[in-house]
Design a protein around this motif. Structure first.
Motif, PDB file in Angstrom:
ATOM      1  N   ARG A   1      35.805  36.919  40.133  1.00  0.00           N
ATOM      2  CA  ARG A   1      35.294  36.032  39.077  1.00  0.00           C
ATOM      3  C   ARG A   1      36.439  35.270  38.419  1.00  0.00           C
ATOM      4  O   ARG A   1      36.352  34.049  38.204  1.00  0.00           O
ATOM      5  CB  ARG A   1      34.524  36.835  38.022  1.00  0.00           C
ATOM      6  N   LEU A   2      37.527  35.965  38.113  1.00  0.00           N
ATOM      7  CA  LEU A   2      38.684  35.309  37.495  1.00  0.00           C
ATOM      8  C   LEU A   2      39.313  34.292  38.445  1.00  0.00           C
ATOM      9  O   LEU A   2      39.726  33.211  38.015  1.00  0.00           O
ATOM     10  CB  LEU A   2      39.717  36.352  37.054  1.00  0.00           C
TER      11      LEU A   2
ATOM     12  N   GLU B   1      37.184  31.247  38.393  1.00  0.00           N
ATOM     13  CA  GLU B   1      37.386  30.534  37.124  1.00  0.00           C
ATOM     14  C   GLU B   1      38.644  29.667  37.183  1.00  0.00           C
ATOM     15  O   GLU B   1      38.633  28.505  36.774  1.00  0.00           O
ATOM     16  CB  GLU B   1      37.490  31.571  36.000  1.00  0.00           C
TER      17      GLU B   1
ATOM     18  N   MET C   1      41.952  46.640  39.297  1.00  0.00           N
ATOM     19  CA  MET C   1      40.989  45.782  38.613  1.00  0.00           C
ATOM     20  C   MET C   1      39.747  45.765  39.498  1.00  0.00           C
ATOM     21  O   MET C   1      39.870  45.751  40.731  1.00  0.00           O
ATOM     22  CB  MET C   1      41.522  44.354  38.449  1.00  0.00           C
ATOM     23  N   ASP C   2      38.604  45.781  38.900  1.00  0.00           N
ATOM     24  CA  ASP C   2      37.361  45.696  39.647  1.00  0.00           C
ATOM     25  C   ASP C   2      37.392  44.449  40.537  1.00  0.00           C
ATOM     26  O   ASP C   2      37.748  43.357  40.075  1.00  0.00           O
ATOM     27  CB  ASP C   2      36.182  45.642  38.669  1.00  0.00           C
TER      28      ASP C   2
ATOM     29  N   ASN D   1      35.031  42.632  41.790  1.00  0.00           N
ATOM     30  CA  ASN D   1      34.136  41.553  41.339  1.00  0.00           C
ATOM     31  C   ASN D   1      34.749  40.785  40.175  1.00  0.00           C
ATOM     32  O   ASN D   1      34.630  39.562  40.101  1.00  0.00           O
ATOM     33  CB  ASN D   1      32.763  42.109  40.949  1.00  0.00           C
ATOM     34  N   GLU D   2      35.429  41.491  39.277  1.00  0.00           N
ATOM     35  CA  GLU D   2      36.091  40.835  38.148  1.00  0.00           C
ATOM     36  C   GLU D   2      37.262  39.980  38.646  1.00  0.00           C
ATOM     37  O   GLU D   2      37.467  38.857  38.190  1.00  0.00           O
ATOM     38  CB  GLU D   2      36.566  41.872  37.131  1.00  0.00           C
ATOM     39  N   ALA D   3      38.028  40.506  39.589  1.00  0.00           N
ATOM     40  CA  ALA D   3      39.148  39.748  40.147  1.00  0.00           C
ATOM     41  C   ALA D   3      38.642  38.489  40.851  1.00  0.00           C
ATOM     42  O   ALA D   3      39.258  37.414  40.732  1.00  0.00           O
ATOM     43  CB  ALA D   3      39.953  40.619  41.104  1.00  0.00           C
TER      44      ALA D   3
ATOM     45  N   THR E   1      44.121  45.271  43.986  1.00  0.00           N
ATOM     46  CA  THR E   1      44.702  44.238  43.109  1.00  0.00           C
ATOM     47  C   THR E   1      46.133  44.619  42.733  1.00  0.00           C
ATOM     48  O   THR E   1      46.541  44.526  41.580  1.00  0.00           O
ATOM     49  CB  THR E   1      43.834  44.025  41.853  1.00  0.00           C
TER      50      THR E   1
END
Length: 183
Positions: free
Chosen positions: A100-101, A104, A93-94, A96-98, A29
């Protein structure tokens, strides 16, 4: 939004997301260090290249405009994330979080497209890909003006709305390019 439009959008979004995730695997990231204004400039580079290719019919790099529109979708999603989180000193950044964002932000842009598409009765289907390029360039210039004014507007929407519009116009272009290539 018609079911056809919904399907086409999902297909185009899936292509963009797949590339986003694969590039994250390659680069991590690293984009997290960028300020939103720098992301705007990256989008500008891609849009200007598209316009140059459209106008000259030539490209010295073996990548066409389709990949640049994908880049616009992905960079605009990154810009929306950066607006919320701000640039990071350490870009990790993880994954999976990236993702997910990203999902979104794309979902928010898609919801906006659905509302506007209903109001405008799918007018984008009668537009040219070159018009999407010009509108994206206009949105970039608007965004840069707002950024140069420290985010202040008197009556206009903010940079987030412009990024969402860039996503949607780039997706419209991808749908039309893919339809033309399928013929």
């Amino acid at each position: 939004m018609t079911s056809k439009t919904n399907e086409e959008f999902q297909k185009a979004i899936s292509v963009c997301r797949d590339i986003y995730v694969k590039k994250m695997s390659d680069y991590g990231t690293s984009w997290r260090i960028m300020r939103p204004s720098s992301v705007t400039d990256q989008i500008m580079i891609k849009a200007k290249r598209i316009r140059q290719i459209e106008m000259s019919g030539q490209s010295r790099i073996n990548e066409g405009i389709r990949s640049e529109f994908i880049g616009i979708v992905n960079y605009a999603a990154m810009a929306l994330i950066q607006l919320d989180l701000g640039p990071a000193d350490q870009p990790h950044m993880d994954a999976n979080e990236a993702a997910r964002l990203y999902d979104e932000k794309i979902a928010a842009a898609r919801a906006l497209m659905g509302d506007k598409n209903t109001d405008y009765n799918e007018a984008w289907r009668d537009m040219r890909v070159s018009s999407f390029t010009d509108i994206i360039l206009m949105k970039i210039n608007r965004t840069k003006e707002i950024e140069n004014n420290a985010g202040h507007t008197i009556i206009s929407e903010g940079v987030d709305a412009n990024y969402m519009d860039m996503i949607n116009y780039a997706l419209f272009a991808l749908i039309q390019i893919d339809e033309k290539n399928a013929e």
